[in-house]
Structure formats: structure tokens, C-alpha cells
Design a protein around this motif. Structure first.
Motif, mmCIF file in Angstrom:
data_model
loop_
_atom_site.group_PDB
_atom_site.id
_atom_site.type_symbol
_atom_site.label_atom_id
_atom_site.label_comp_id
_atom_site.label_asym_id
_atom_site.label_seq_id
_atom_site.Cartn_x
_atom_site.Cartn_y
_atom_site.Cartn_z
ATOM 1 N N SER A 65 0.835 -1.197 0.000
ATOM 2 C CA SER A 65 0.000 0.000 0.000
ATOM 3 C C SER A 65 0.869 1.245 0.000
ATOM 4 N N ILE A 66 0.305 2.306 -0.515
ATOM 5 C CA ILE A 66 0.928 3.632 -0.467
ATOM 6 C C ILE A 66 -0.121 4.604 0.043
ATOM 7 N N GLN A 67 0.232 5.334 1.060
ATOM 8 C CA GLN A 67 -0.678 6.351 1.605
ATOM 9 C C GLN A 67 0.026 7.704 1.540
ATOM 10 N N ARG A 68 -0.699 8.694 1.071
ATOM 11 C CA ARG A 68 -0.148 10.046 0.986
ATOM 12 C C ARG A 68 -1.004 10.967 1.835
ATOM 13 N N GLY A 69 -0.357 11.772 2.619
ATOM 14 C CA GLY A 69 -1.138 12.637 3.487
ATOM 15 C C GLY A 69 -0.432 13.931 3.826
ATOM 16 N N GLU A 125 4.130 0.681 2.398
ATOM 17 C CA GLU A 125 4.131 -0.601 3.102
ATOM 18 C C GLU A 125 4.383 -1.725 2.099
ATOM 19 N N ILE A 160 -3.229 7.174 10.054
ATOM 20 C CA ILE A 160 -3.216 6.496 8.760
ATOM 21 C C ILE A 160 -3.896 5.146 8.891
ATOM 22 N N SER A 161 -4.161 4.536 7.766
ATOM 23 C CA SER A 161 -4.654 3.162 7.789
ATOM 24 C C SER A 161 -3.548 2.270 8.359
ATOM 25 N N ALA A 162 -3.936 1.256 9.082
ATOM 26 C CA ALA A 162 -2.956 0.412 9.771
ATOM 27 C C ALA A 162 -1.986 -0.240 8.791
ATOM 28 N N VAL A 163 -0.719 -0.165 9.132
ATOM 29 C CA VAL A 163 0.331 -0.824 8.351
ATOM 30 C C VAL A 163 1.183 -1.651 9.308
#
Lengths: 98, 169
Positions: free
Chosen positions: A19-23, A96, A38-41
Motif C-alpha cells: 500500500s501507499i498512503q499520501r497525506g 508498506e 493512517i490506515s494500519a500498516v
């Protein structure tokens, strides 16, 4: 002996990106840190990148514009800076691996 | 999935793009195409953009204040006023008699303010804060000397124009 991609990024069965999360997260003018949810990693398979800071309005002193970002736990990124001047918005990316 | 992170006051302090759902009271799921900015406030299931506070400082170069925000007739009159202020004698500077004037009929009280204002501008350097209390005192003194017109509405309009950094027509 060349280092296998899998041994670098984990998993013999395809250590790809899960996963890739940008914030972004704001650090207010009177504080030195703030946290982003963030979403759990899996922290053991993840890292965070600082994508720069933005400060609204005029700014004559850049010491408060630089921040560090850390993956504090599975659901939290913490941004910190050393100087409390104007508000800044810190951008980050959490990657992640599977 | 796009989320806005809010603080205790409901203000958006961060935005997050993530492939996985989050269950957290501070994370508000945004709809497709929903545009939320840092600072927007979430209340009663709706977002609003707060009105920014009025500015309390407005710095302009001294040149702009004296020679661009003031019309040419005003510049000429300001020059006359400034000359009168610069030529005050020590006795006139110390003369606190109510309504006292110089030989030109300028009120000494107002001339003293103009004189001090020029000294303050020179001390500060090359800029003037149009919204400072000191400038309000300057405007009042200049108005008393007739710089901005003879009727209250005209005077108020001219001072408001200059304080808004708007050039004369």
C-alpha cells in the motif's frame, strides 16, 4: 553474489508494495509536533517519506519550515520541528511492503 | 479513499489518501470529488470554510504611502504641512494652549503629530504600517489640517482608501 530483490524487500514469494498512503498534517504555530492517523500498516514492513512542508502566507524565517516525519506506530505518523513560528503543513508518504 | 483529519474543534488539520478504510472519530471520509482544505471546519455532517480574520498589519513602502497613495494635490498640501511642522520653534513645540496655531493657521497640536510621525517613519526605515494605531493618529492630525477634505464623509472615505492601500482615482 548478487543480492536478491526478495531478500532486500522481504518475502520470497513476491515482496511487492502492499500500500501507499499520501497525506498532510498541520503543525500549528505554537507547537513543535503533530500526529497524522493512517490506515494500519505493519511498521516492520513500512517506511515514511517526508514530501516537504508548505507554509501559508508570508514567511521571513525558514527555521520553522523543516520537519521530520516518523512512523510512530501502525496507525500514526508524527511530524516534528524545532522552531515554533507560523503554521506549516507537512506532506508525507507511507509505503508498506507486502 | 480520502479522509480529512480534524482536531477537537472540528478543523481540518490534515488530509490522507489511503487504499484502506480507517475507523477513527477524527478521520472524516470524503466523498468522490468532495473538496476540503486545511482549516475547513466540520460540524453537523457538513464542511464550512471559516472567514479569515481581518489583517492587523499592512506594511507599504514609505514612497508608496507618501507619493502614490496620496493624490498630487494631497502631496502638495502634505509638503506644506510637513514644512510647517519642520519649522516649528521650540516655543511652539511646547505650546499646549488649546487651539493654538502657527502663522499659517495650522493647529500646533496637529503639526506636532505630523512632525513626530515623520521622525517615526525615518526611525522605522523604509516602510509604514497603514493599520497601526500610530497611523490613525497621523490620519487624524492630517485630517484636522484639511488634508483629506472638509466634510466628515469625504475625510473618512479618503482615510479608508489609503488604509486599504488603494490608489487614488
Amino acid at each position: 553474489m548478487p543480492i536478491a530483490y526478495e531478500s532486500l524487500f522481504g518475502g520470497g514469494g513476491g515482496g511487492g508494495i502492499a500500500s501507499i498512503q499520501r497525506g498532510t498534517i498541520t503543525i500549528a504555530s505554537s507547537t513543535t509536533s503533530n500526529t497524522a492517523t493512517i490506515s494500519a500498516v505493519d511498521p516492520s514492513k513500512s517506511f515514511v517519506i517526508w514530501n516537504g512542508s508548505k507554509f501559508p502566507g508570508s514567511y521571513s524565517n525558514f527555521s520553522g519550515a523543516f520537519a521530520s516525519v516518523n512512523l510512530t506506530n501502525a496507525t500514526t505518523v508524527t511530524a516534528e520541528r524545532s522552531s515554533t513560528l507560523q503554521d506549516i503543513v507537512v506532506a508525507f508518504t507511507v509505503v508498506e511492503f507486502s | 479513499m480520502r479522509y480529512a483529519q480534524i482536531n477537537n474543534a472540528g478543523a481540518c488539520i490534515g488530509l490522507l489518501d489511503t487504499p484502506k478504510a480507517i475507523s477513527d472519530a477524527r478521520m472524516i471520509l470524503l466523498g468522490a470529488g468532495e473538496s476540503v482544505s486545511i482549516g475547513d471546519v466540520y460540524a453537523d455532517n457538513a464542511w464550512t470554510t471559516p472567514t479569515p480574520p481581518a489583517p492587523t498589519e499592512l506594511y507599504v513602502k514609505r514612497y508608496r504611502f507618501l507619493f502614490q497613495l496620496h493624490s498630487v494635490p494631497q502631496q502638495i498640501m502634505l509638503d506644506a504641512i510637513q514644512t510647517a511642522a519642520d519649522n516649528l520653534t521650540p516655543a511652539q513645540i511646547g505650546d499646549m494652549t488649546p487651539g493654538a496655531t502657527d502663522a499659517n493657521g495650522f493647529i500646533l497640536d496637529a503639526l506636532r503629530v505630523i512632525r513626530i510621525a515623520r521622525q517615526q517613519m525615518e526611525a522605522i526605515g523604509d516602510r509604514v504600517d497603514l493599520l497601526s494605531p500610530d497611523m490613525d493618529i497621523f490620519f487624524a492630525a492630517a485630517a484636522a489640517l484639511g488634508l483629506y477634505g472638509s466634510t466628515s464623509p469625504d475625510i473618512a472615505a479618503e482615510i479608508a482608501r489609503i488604509k486599504s492601500n488603494t490608489l487614488p482615482e
